[in-house]
Structures are given as C-alpha cells and as structure tokens.
Design an enzyme around this catalytic site. Structure first.
Site, mmCIF file in Angstrom:
data_model
loop_
_atom_site.group_PDB
_atom_site.id
_atom_site.type_symbol
_atom_site.label_atom_id
_atom_site.label_comp_id
_atom_site.label_asym_id
_atom_site.label_seq_id
_atom_site.Cartn_x
_atom_site.Cartn_y
_atom_site.Cartn_z
ATOM 1 N N HIS A 1 1.207 3.899 2.037
ATOM 2 C CA HIS A 1 1.675 4.749 3.066
ATOM 3 C C HIS A 1 3.051 4.500 3.028
ATOM 4 O O HIS A 1 3.819 3.584 2.752
ATOM 5 C CB HIS A 1 1.161 3.891 4.513
ATOM 6 C CG HIS A 1 -0.225 4.135 4.713
ATOM 7 N ND1 HIS A 1 -1.120 3.585 5.686
ATOM 8 C CD2 HIS A 1 -0.957 5.390 4.567
ATOM 9 C CE1 HIS A 1 -2.196 3.989 5.854
ATOM 10 N NE2 HIS A 1 -2.196 5.151 5.174
ATOM 11 N N HIS B 1 5.977 -5.496 11.994
ATOM 12 C CA HIS B 1 5.319 -4.125 11.962
ATOM 13 C C HIS B 1 4.910 -3.657 13.466
ATOM 14 O O HIS B 1 3.869 -3.115 13.549
ATOM 15 C CB HIS B 1 4.018 -4.054 11.129
ATOM 16 C CG HIS B 1 3.628 -2.805 10.520
ATOM 17 N ND1 HIS B 1 2.825 -1.918 11.141
ATOM 18 C CD2 HIS B 1 4.206 -2.060 9.588
ATOM 19 C CE1 HIS B 1 2.675 -0.864 10.594
ATOM 20 N NE2 HIS B 1 3.379 -0.792 9.632
ATOM 21 N N ASP C 1 5.775 4.309 4.991
ATOM 22 C CA ASP C 1 6.610 3.305 5.626
ATOM 23 C C ASP C 1 6.548 2.098 5.029
ATOM 24 O O ASP C 1 7.282 1.047 5.201
ATOM 25 C CB ASP C 1 6.129 3.296 7.123
ATOM 26 C CG ASP C 1 4.811 2.652 7.352
ATOM 27 O OD1 ASP C 1 4.057 3.062 6.674
ATOM 28 O OD2 ASP C 1 4.693 2.005 8.354
ATOM 29 N N HIS C 2 5.780 1.982 3.821
ATOM 30 C CA HIS C 2 6.036 0.904 2.916
ATOM 31 C C HIS C 2 6.322 1.195 1.522
ATOM 32 O O HIS C 2 6.677 0.096 0.655
ATOM 33 C CB HIS C 2 4.627 0.255 2.930
ATOM 34 C CG HIS C 2 4.240 -0.468 3.929
ATOM 35 N ND1 HIS C 2 4.234 -1.691 4.510
ATOM 36 C CD2 HIS C 2 3.688 0.358 5.308
ATOM 37 C CE1 HIS C 2 3.762 -2.027 5.876
ATOM 38 N NE2 HIS C 2 3.466 -0.483 6.315
ATOM 39 N N HIS D 1 0.970 -1.352 0.033
ATOM 40 C CA HIS D 1 -0.026 0.023 -0.028
ATOM 41 C C HIS D 1 0.902 1.372 -0.036
ATOM 42 O O HIS D 1 2.015 1.226 0.141
ATOM 43 C CB HIS D 1 -0.960 -0.122 1.068
ATOM 44 C CG HIS D 1 -0.360 -0.033 2.555
ATOM 45 N ND1 HIS D 1 0.677 -0.957 3.120
ATOM 46 C CD2 HIS D 1 -0.385 1.010 3.431
ATOM 47 C CE1 HIS D 1 0.738 -0.533 4.285
ATOM 48 N NE2 HIS D 1 0.232 0.565 4.584
#
Lengths: 301, 301
Positions: free
Chosen positions: A62, A268, A64-65, A60
């Site tokens: 966001h 995570h 941090d990904h 996705h």
C-alpha cells in the site's frame, strides 16, 4: 536498540504528518522499516545517515508504506552510493522498483538486491552475527508482514580484575568469552563464572503494521521488549477497523497483554483524530505500558 | 493566468527544497505540470484545491518530475474523487502508475485517462473552448516534452452604452460578440467596432524543463508572455550542464532573447548553489526581464 519514528500516520502524507517509516538502530546497524512517500525528506530532517542504511524491510505494497522507496533508491544513486542495498518485501516489489528505474533509463551505482516474500508462515529474512530478523505474518487487505528484530545473545564480558589476578594470557581471552573454564599451570581449576560477567540481555522489537486484530501473531512476539502495533482507529470506529482490516487501540493493547510484551508503542493513526492521546487512554484500559509514536520521536529499547 | 511554483529544485527532495511541480490556473482551470515526490504535500501547503486538478502534464520520467504522481493518484482515490483525471506524459507512464495500483490491489474511484506521448514533433495534447496546450519537444537524457499553454482569443466585449443607445435586443448580443455588424429597422448600418470592445489579449506560458540548450524550441515559443526555462547550472558549470543535458542560466536567457518572450522565469536549480540570486544576475547579462522561481512563489502572467 534505538527506534526513530519518521512517520506514523495512515493513508496520505500531509503538511504536518507523514506516512509509515521507522529507523531501527541495532548495534550500529541501521534498518529502515517501511518507506512512505517523502521518507527521504524525513531521514534528512531527522539527520539520519543515509549511507548507513543497508537493509530496508517493507511490510506491504500500500502506498503509505512504500511510495517513498523508489525516491530513496534513486537518491542513493545520486549520492554515488557503492554499498549493497537489500530490500525485503512482498512479491512484486522488485518489478515496482525496476520498472521505474528502467523508464527513467537509469540503473543503480550499487548492488540492489530484492528479497521477495510470499510465505504465510514466519521465516528468517536476515541474520548476521548480532541480529536476526523474522517475518510476522499479518492479516490485512493485501499480503502483509510485520518484522521481528532480535539481538543475539552477545559474548560474555571478561572480568578484567580476574584476568589480572590469575595472570591469564590474552590468547585465552576468546575461549573464556565463549564460556570455557581455565586450568592454570599449577593445576588450579577456575570456573568460567569467576572469569566473566553475563552478557547484556538481548533486546527485541516487533513491528506490526498494518493488520486487523489477529491472535496468530501472539506466539511469535511473546515477551518482546517493545511491540509497535498499529491502531488506526479507536473503539468508536471498530466497525470501520474491521471493514478496512485495521486495529483499534484497544485491540492493539489486547495483543500486547496476551503476548506479555514489556511495552507497547501505538501508531498508524487515522488523520481523522485531532488528539492522539485518546489512543493511549483507550489502550491503557487494557495494558499498562503504552507509548505513542509520533513523527520525529525516538524510543530507547 | 496564475502560476504557482510547488517545487523548482533539481534531483532530490530535501528539507527545504522540493522537486519540480507547478500549478497553472487559466480561466478557472487548474493544470498541474510535473509531479515530483511529495507534490501532494506541496499542494496542501499552498492550499490548492486538489479536486480542481483534472489535467496533469508530465515532462519526462526522471524521478524528480514524476515520483509524486502515484501518491497523488492514490490520494485522489482516498478523497473519493469522481471527476475524470487526464495524465499526459511519455510512453510508459501508464504502466508506471497502473502497475503500482495493481500491486496495491486498488483501482481508482474515478476515470483515469492516460495520454501517452512519443512524437518528436510538437502536437496539440489538450484543447477546449478557452485553452490550447501543445508539446514543446526538448532535448534531454530521456524523451522529454515541455508544454505551451495558450489562452484562446476570447469573445469581443459588448459596449453596454451602445446597446442601450441603439436599443439592441438581447437576442442579437451573441452575434455581435462574434463580430457581426448590425442593420437597424430604419436601415441604419452600425459597424461592429461601434458595438464592441476588443477582447483581452490572450496570454501564453511555456514550460521548458529539462533540456540542454536547444534553439529548435525558439519558433514554438516565439513571443510568449512567460517562459519558464530550466537553469540547473551557472556558466561556471557549463561542461557539466552539457554532459548532463541541462542548461545554464545564460543559455536560458539566450533562448528567451531569441524567442522574444516578455519575461523569463528560471528554475530547476542544482542544490549545489546556496544563493539562487546568482542565476538572475547571470541571466540578466543577456536578457533584461528575469524572475526567479522558488517553492511557494506565485506569478501573475
């Protein structure tokens, strides 16, 4: 299969923790899963051969990904990469990357292919003769997919002694590996089971991050060898987990149990917790075989 | 003024070297200059107070100078920042950042203001009562500006002994600091030079990266206290420097000499060189006062 965790902490990169990224090696293919900021530094630190990565799966959009993706795409260019690179991720990822390339007045020296996803049903996104990759629709604050990696059943292994004993010519070997029986010149019938060994059982790995507790994924990940399931929080922060559409360690374990997976890897983690062993303790109250992801750790599947 | 080098190596972030980013502290203001990937991690490692950064100056939109910006903007949001943040940089920077925020379905909790630049002439981009910042147009493969930071001349300092001796009331102090003379009640005239000391001489810092050798900048940076000038290459790679529109250490020193700066800091080294002291040696054949930037190093100006 070998899984290397490049980063497995939530939200922001810090001095000693990295946002989500993993490398999965399957039969000499390197798949990169998610690409938080500075993933390319983690690839270097873990001595992973950049040039062997041809497929990147993004869950996705966001930060941090995905915020490390543009840097990696650019670095591939500086390293004079020529192999095609395939990027799988939510609709919008192509614009995100190409805008930044355009603004820096650069383009890649290699073929860059985007496979944008927008379905809410599981779909096959990659397949070759050895591996198949499917999406696992997840429920998060924005459109998100996990990914299920499955080896295909390999060929049967030739029984070398039987080949010698029956003096079978090499031109028949491929048919035998494909499961055929043999009738010798003297009319003797020899069943395939006497000529071969069963192939190594295919392995499977499911990556599920980020997601709120979601039983819809259970059918898709049923019986997998290894499930990575996010556990941003502990049960003590269950309300916050629900609000931010993340899972607790207990919820991850509950999914693992219901899906009958062989082992569960947690990750995570919110950086509010100083001791990640609490995640394992909590999950093990529900499901026995729990491992903790940590940056730089490698798991054999 | 205090300058902290967060990163000063060209092209890609690596295990032990970081792309361009610097923090300049002037009279309790923190200015961030450029923001390569993982700058936020460097800010943490160098224990710099994130929340005090209100102004970020980006030279150009090549990845090694800007790919860390979106991560920092996002982290400010996660840290519940409320102060306004001002970003100065080439046209396109607003779209680069806002697209990524939009794709992650997030917006900032604080005021985010973009000041997009497209002039090829030097212009004032920031000014308050203590500091003025101007662009330094540079010549690179894409639109690029350096930045010139100048303290303003401060107020004169009151001579405390003179205040006491002449029994001057506090209500006159500000006028005196502003340079006014005084006439006492008995008609005695006292010149300002007897009542004050000269202010501390204002300091100046010029940041010039990335650029090919370019004498046009000399007038703008004349007599500055400290010049940071890129030196991606040594003279042995002068052809490559010209082709990629970068400078050699010798060229940086030549600019420093012609601009009569007090000291030169070199940086933006290509990672092909294992020993950066060669840059200092080469530059010192032209200009005497050469310092080497390195990640984590602090310079008093």
């Amino acid at each position: 299969m070998e899984l290397t965790i490049l980063g497995c902490y939530a939200a922001t990169p810090r001095t000693f923790t990295n946002p989500t990224s993993q490398v999965l090696e399957i039969k000499n293919r390197l798949f990169l899963i998610d690409c938080g900021e500075a993933t390319q530094v983690q690839l270097r630190k873990n001595k992973i051969k950049f040039s062997k990565i041809n497929h990147i799966f993004i869950s996705h959009l966001h930060g941090d990904h995905v915020y490390g993706l543009i840097g990696l795409v650019s670095t591939f260019m500086l390293l004079n990469r020529t192999n095609d690179l395939h990027i799988y991720g939510p609709k919008g990822i192509k614009e995100m990357i190409t805008l930044q390339l355009r603004l820096s007045n650069s383009w890649t020296s290699y073929g860059l292919y985007f496979h944008e996803l927008e379905s809410n049903e599981s779909e096959i996104v990659f397949e070759d003769e050895k591996v198949i990759v499917k999406t696992i629709p997840l429920k998060h604050r924005i459109y998100t997919n996990g990914y299920l990696f499955r080896e295909k059943i390999g060929e049967k292994k030739l029984n070398a002694e039987a080949m010698k004993h029956y003096q079978i010519q090499t031109c028949y070997f491929q048919n035998i590996k494909n499961g055929k029986d043999i009738t010798l010149d003297d009319g003797t019938f020899i069943g395939n089971d006497k000529l071969t060994f069963e192939p190594i059982p295919p392995k499977s790995y499911a990556f599920c991050s980020d997601t709120v507790y979601n039983e819809n994924m259970i059918d898709l990940i049923k019986d997998v060898d290894t499930l990575y399931h996010e556990s941003t929080f502990l049960e003590s922060e269950a309300t916050l987990a629900g609000k931010t559409m993340h899972s607790t360690a207990k919820e991850a374990a509950s999914i693992a149990l219901k899906a009958n997976v062989k082992q569960l890897i947690l990750g995570h983690y919110s950086t509010r917790y100083e001791n990640i062993s609490l995640f394992k303790e909590e999950a093990e109250t529900i499901f026995p075989n729990v491992l903790l992801a940590d940056d730089g750790k490698t798991f054999e599947i």
